[in-house]
Design a protein around this motif. Structure first.
Motif: not given
Ligand SMILES: C[S@@+](CC[C@H](N)C(=O)[O-])C[C@H]1O[C@@H](n2cnc3c(N)ncnc32)[C@H](O)[C@@H]1O
Length: 344
Positions: A28-29, A61-62, A96-98, A103-105
């Motif tokens: 989500a981020a 919350q996030l 970076g891992r954006r 992809l992961a989610g």
């Protein structure tokens, strides 16, 4: 604040069972582009909410959930700053891992993970049952945007490992190095940059080859020493090289498929050519928390697996290759090296 108490077993399992929420929060981020919205100075949740088009309270919350894992830090009530981890979610972060977080989610990922128990029962990927085709056909023919995201995630996350591999991969005596399933060419580019006399071949599926790093295909000094060849390594590898690299490729396949692909590669390779798999090695890795999850992801998505050193040796021998040994790179991957024997 009271000192945190050691987590009891039920609480640890509780947290593990809900760790899918952590994946969701990181994804989500990335989707909200939170890390890009936050500059070098701390920002209030209210300002961040305006910047990313979210509601203030749920964004709080996030952020609270992410900060609990070191992604962003609350420096004063309702004010957040970057951490080493949150900076890696910026679109322009080197290595970076954006893209990886997206992809992961991604929706397909949630769908396949949901059926992990089925994959464990059958030993097969659940992807064909869900999508009627294989992962790469789906990525390239049905969801090209997702395919591009996959390639970008591999390229970005491969920057640090490529440098580590280049440090230890001895290319003395190698005239041409071929990277089979080399993605957009992250590793090949690093190798060619380091060795001015070296030639390279990037062998990839057609849509990935078409999106190869422009430095390797569009004129310029590196492109003059590099060929980009489109093809399917299960069908034929029409590439002559002294050293063949396969990074993060063989783990996509079960043993039968891997042995067949290595045999196909060896068919056209000169006698004595080196074959170097670049993979996580289950019984040598220093990051088992990554390797063991990737092991499951390979199973559920493609019917593949990570392997131990002994299992790699067996794979080489079954494919008719010599096995030479395993070298650490100081990154998550090891070099698993063998060669094509001279014809009898
Ligand atoms: C996990 S990615 C690794 C990419 C790259 N080597 C790296 O380490 O970043 C696997 C790669 O294998 C390629 N690939 C999958 N099936 C292939 C095939 N049959 N022939 C050639 N390449 C293939 C994919 O397009 C993808 O780029």
């Amino acid at each position: 604040m009271a000192e945190p108490q050691p987590a009891t077993a039920p609480l640890r399992l509780h947290a593990l069972a809900y760790s899918l929420g952590v994946t969701a929060a990181v994804t989500a981020a990335a989707r909200l582009e939170l890390a890009d919205a936050l500059g070098e100075e701390p920002m209030t949740v209210a300002d961040l909410a305006t910047a990313v088009g979210a509601k203030q309270e749920p964004l709080g919350q996030l952020l609270r959930a992410l900060a609990c894992h070191g992604v962003f830090q609350e420096t004063a009530p309702g004010r957040y700053t970057h951490t080493e981890l949150s900076r890696l979610l910026r679109a322009d972060a080197p290595g970076g891992r954006r893209a990886m977080a997206l992809l992961a989610g991604a929706p397909f990922a949630w769908r396949i993970w949901e059926r992990l128990d089925t994959a464990v029962r059958t030993g097969r990927s659940v992807f064909p049952d869900l999508y009627g085709t294989t992962l790469f056909t789906h990525l390239h023919e049905e969801e090209p945007e997702l395919g591009a995201l996959f390639d970008q995630a591999m390229a970005k996350s491969g920057v640090a490992t490529a440098a580590a591999v280049a440090e230890v991969l001895d290319l003395t005596g190698t005239h041409t190095v071929a990277d089979i399933g080399g993605g957009r060419g992250t590793l090949l580019k690093v190798l060619l940059e380091r060795r001015p006399g070296l030639n390279g071949v990037l062998f990839e599926l057609e849509p990935v080859a078409a999106g190869a790093d422009p430095a390797l295909r569009d004129g310029g000094e590196l492109a003059a020493r590099c060929k980009v060849v489109a093809g399917d390594c299960h069908v034929d590898v029409p590439v002559k090289a002294d050293t063949y690299l396969l990074k993060g490729v063989v783990h996509m396949w079960d043993d039968e498929t891997a042995v067949a692909a290595l045999r196909t590669l060896a068919r056209n390779a000169p006698a004595g050519a080196r074959v170097v798999l670049i993979e996580q090695v289950l019984d040598a890795t220093e990051t088992p928390e990554i390797a063991t999850v990737m092991n499951l992801l390979m199973l559920v998505s493609q019917g593949g697996r990570e392997r131990t050193g002994g299992e790699f040796r067996e794979l080489f021998e079954r494919a008719g290759l010599r096995f030479h040994g395993i070298t650490a790179t100081g990154s998550v991957v090891h070099l698993v090296e063998g060669s094509v024997p001279a014809a009898p």
